[in-house]
Design a protein around this motif. Structure first.
Motif, mmCIF file in Angstrom:
data_model
loop_
_atom_site.group_PDB
_atom_site.id
_atom_site.type_symbol
_atom_site.label_atom_id
_atom_site.label_comp_id
_atom_site.label_asym_id
_atom_site.label_seq_id
_atom_site.Cartn_x
_atom_site.Cartn_y
_atom_site.Cartn_z
ATOM 1 N N LEU A 153 -3.390 -1.247 1.527
ATOM 2 C CA LEU A 153 -2.404 -0.563 0.693
ATOM 3 C C LEU A 153 -1.605 0.435 1.516
ATOM 4 O O LEU A 153 -0.377 0.544 1.375
ATOM 5 C CB LEU A 153 -3.100 0.132 -0.476
ATOM 6 C CG LEU A 153 -2.193 0.913 -1.432
ATOM 7 C CD1 LEU A 153 -1.143 -0.001 -2.049
ATOM 8 C CD2 LEU A 153 -3.028 1.581 -2.526
ATOM 9 N N ARG A 182 -4.262 -7.565 -5.520
ATOM 10 C CA ARG A 182 -4.475 -6.251 -6.118
ATOM 11 C C ARG A 182 -3.628 -5.187 -5.420
ATOM 12 O O ARG A 182 -3.050 -4.308 -6.062
ATOM 13 C CB ARG A 182 -5.957 -5.869 -6.051
ATOM 14 C CG ARG A 182 -6.827 -6.526 -7.108
ATOM 15 C CD ARG A 182 -8.311 -6.254 -6.856
ATOM 16 N NE ARG A 182 -8.566 -4.837 -6.648
ATOM 17 C CZ ARG A 182 -8.795 -3.947 -7.623
ATOM 18 N NH1 ARG A 182 -8.787 -4.353 -8.887
ATOM 19 N NH2 ARG A 182 -9.039 -2.677 -7.338
ATOM 20 N N GLN A 219 -0.620 -2.794 -6.968
ATOM 21 C CA GLN A 219 -0.632 -1.338 -6.824
ATOM 22 C C GLN A 219 0.669 -0.810 -6.240
ATOM 23 O O GLN A 219 1.099 0.300 -6.569
ATOM 24 C CB GLN A 219 -1.820 -0.909 -5.961
ATOM 25 C CG GLN A 219 -3.169 -1.100 -6.640
ATOM 26 C CD GLN A 219 -4.322 -0.763 -5.706
ATOM 27 O OE1 GLN A 219 -4.549 0.401 -5.370
ATOM 28 N NE2 GLN A 219 -5.044 -1.792 -5.279
ATOM 29 N N GLU A 276 2.959 -0.044 -8.920
ATOM 30 C CA GLU A 276 2.574 1.125 -9.700
ATOM 31 C C GLU A 276 2.886 2.424 -8.975
ATOM 32 O O GLU A 276 3.158 3.440 -9.614
ATOM 33 C CB GLU A 276 1.072 1.053 -10.010
ATOM 34 C CG GLU A 276 0.677 -0.141 -10.886
ATOM 35 C CD GLU A 276 -0.826 -0.388 -10.887
ATOM 36 O OE1 GLU A 276 -1.549 0.370 -10.200
ATOM 37 O OE2 GLU A 276 -1.266 -1.329 -11.563
ATOM 38 N N ARG A 277 2.883 2.399 -7.652
ATOM 39 C CA ARG A 277 3.051 3.620 -6.865
ATOM 40 C C ARG A 277 4.483 3.896 -6.456
ATOM 41 O O ARG A 277 4.843 5.038 -6.161
ATOM 42 C CB ARG A 277 2.177 3.544 -5.606
ATOM 43 C CG ARG A 277 0.702 3.510 -5.919
ATOM 44 C CD ARG A 277 -0.154 3.326 -4.688
ATOM 45 N NE ARG A 277 -0.019 4.422 -3.740
ATOM 46 C CZ ARG A 277 -0.987 4.794 -2.901
ATOM 47 N NH1 ARG A 277 -2.157 4.160 -2.914
ATOM 48 N NH2 ARG A 277 -0.793 5.775 -2.060
#
Length: 402
Positions: free
Chosen positions: A114, A150, A154, A157-158
Motif C-alpha cells: 500500500l 485489497r 484501499q 478509500e485513501r
C-alpha cells in the motif's frame, strides 16, 4: 444550497462524442458530486459559491484505464540487460520478468504494498488523473492476489481517486504450476476467481493471451468462468504475436482489448461490431523498442474507440505520467492531441464500463475535472514532463495532489 458550487471564466473541452466539443467562456455548476449545469457563463442559471478559473482550459479528469500499479520491487537491472541485447524471453528463462516481481510481491506485506502503490498513485494524481484501473497479477496464488486487490481498494478509500479493480490472475504461470498451465487455469476458474468475486474485490477479469503466457483456448475457459460470475472481461491481446486475442475478446463482448500491435483487420472489425474498446499502451511500445504499431488506421476506419493507458508496471512500462503517454501516442502512433485526450477521458471511461458517469463533462455525470493553465488543450500532449499548473476537482470538491 450548501453543496452547490460553480466555476466560471474558463474554456471547457467537454469531450462529448470523443471530441474537444468546446464551450468558450464557460461555467460549470455542481450539486453535490454531480454536474448540474454546464454552458456559457452568461447563461449561468443561479447564484452559487463561485470560483474564478482565470481563463483556464477545463477537461474531464484523466482516466488511466490500464495499470499494474500494485507491486513490490523493481527491474532496472533487466532494463540494462535488454539494452545490452538480452531478450525478454532469455531474462524470463533465468527467473526474471514477471516471475521476479511475483517473488518480491509475495514476500511484501499488505502495508508495504500500500505504501509503495500510494506513492505511485500520487504521481498520477499530479497529472490530473481522477480515475484509475488497477490490475492484480503479481501474486498468482489466492492469498497474494487477494492482497493486491485489497490494496487497490484501499487506494480508492485513501485518495481522491476512483479505483476499479481487475483480476489478472491469468498473467503468467506461477512457479508451482510450471508445465501445468491448464491446471493453473482450472485453479483460477474454480477457486481463485469465485472466492475473490465473493469478497467484492473484482470489477473485471483480464488475462494475458500470448505464446509466453496463455493460449486462446485457456483464455476462453477463463472468460466463461467470469461470465458465469457476472463479471465483464478484458484482454491483453496480440502484443507480441497474432493469436487472434482481439477477436476472442470481441466474441465475449469484452470491455477492451489492450496492446493490439498484431491485431488483424478481421479482429478490428469484430471489435467494432462488439463495441470493444482498443486500449493502446505506448509506454510499453517505447520501452521495448518495438517497431510494429497497432493498426491505428484500421481502428479509425471501423469506428473502434481508441483509449490509452499507462500500463504502469515494473518491467515494461515504469511510467509515472499519463501526460507523457499522450505525447508518446501522438509521436509513436500518429494520434492527434484530440484523439489522445479522448483516449484518457471518454474512451478510457468506456474501457472501464464507466462512461455513464465518467469521461466527459455533461449534466448528470460526476463533477471530476481539471482546470489547466494552458492556452490550448493540445498542450497536455505537447509538454514532456514537468508539472503543469492545474486545479483538480473530484466529486465536486477541489483537492490537492492527493
Amino acid at each position: 444550497m450548501s453543496d452547490t458550487r460553480c466555476w466560471f471564466n474558463c474554456h471547457v473541452a467537454t469531450m462529448v462524442g470523443g471530441h474537444y466539443s468546446v464551450i468558450a467562456d464557460a461555467a460549470i455548476l455542481a450539486r453535490g458530486e454531480r454536474i448540474a449545469w454546464i454552458g456559457r457563463r452568461e447563461q449561468l442559471p443561479s447564484d452559487c459559491q463561485a470560483t474564478d478559473l482565470h481563463g483556464a482550459w477545463v477537461t474531464p479528469g484523466l482516466i488511466d484505464c490500464h495499470s499494474h500499479l500494485v507491486f513490490a520491487g523493481e527491474r532496472s537491472a533487466e532494463f540494462e540487460l535488454r539494452l545490452e541485447g538480452t531478450s525478454y524471453a532469455e531474462i524470463a528463462a533465468h527467473g526474471g520478468g514477471i516471475a521476479s516481481t511475483v517473488r518480491a510481491t509475495r514476500a511484501a506485506s499488505e502495508e508495504q504494498l500500500l505504501d509503495s502503490a500510494e506513492r505511485r498513485a500520487r504521481q498520477l494524481l499530479r497529472d490530473g488523473v481522477t480515475c484509475l484501473e488497477v490490475k492484480s497479477g503479481y501474486g498468482l496464488d489466492l492469498a497474494s492476489e487477494r492482497k493486491l486487490l485489497r490494496v487497490a481498494r484501499q487506494l480508492g478509500e485513501r485518495l481522491p481517486l476512483t479505483v476499479r479493480t481487475t483480476c489478472l490472475a491469468a498473467h503468467a504461470v506461477p512457479p508451482e504450476y510450471t508445465g501445468r498451465s491448464d491446471d493453473y487455469i482450472e485453479h483460477v476458474c474454480d477457486e481463485m476467481l469465485p472466492a475473490l468475486a465473493a469478497e467484492g474485490l473484482v470489477d473485471a477479469v483480464d488475462a494475458y493471451c500470448e505464446h509466453l503466457a496463455f493460449s486462446p483456448e485457456q483464455v476462453e475457459r477463463l472468460f466463461e468462468a467470469a461470465t458465469a460470475l457476472g463479471l465483464p472481461v478484458k484482454l491483453h491481446a496480440d502484443q507480441l504475436s497474432a493469436l487472434g486475442g482481439a477477436g476472442l475478446a470481441a466474441r465475449y463482448l469484452a470491455l477492451s482489448a489492450d496492446h493490439l500491435e498484431y491485431a488483424s483487420d478481421a479482429d478490428v472489425v469484430a471489435m467494432g461490431t462488439a463495441g470493444t474498446v482498443a486500449v493502446l499502451l505506448p509506454a510499453a511500445f517505447y520501452l521495448l523498442n518495438e517497431s510494429r504499431r497497432p493498426p491505428i488506421e484500421c481502428l479509425r476506419r471501423h469506428g473502434v474507440p481508441i483509449a490509452l493507458g499507462s500500463d504502469l508496471n515494473p518491467g515494461t512500462a515504469p511510467v509515472l505520467s499519463l501526460r507523457l503517454v499522450l505525447a508518446m501516442a501522438c509521436t509513436s502512433f500518429g494520434m492527434t492531441p484530440e484523439e489522445a485526450l479522448a483516449g484518457v477521458t471518454l474512451h478510457a471511461a468506456h474501457a472501464l464500463g464507466l462512461a455513464h458517469r465518467h469521461g466527459s463533462l455533461e449534466v448528470g455525470k460526476l463533477a471530476d475535472f481539471v482546470a489547466w493553465d494552458v492556452r490550448r488543450p493540445a498542450e497536455l500532449a505537447y509538454w514532456l514532463g514537468g508539472d503543469l499548473p492545474r486545479r483538480v476537482i473530484f466529486h465536486g470538491k477541489e483537492v490537492g495532489d492527493g
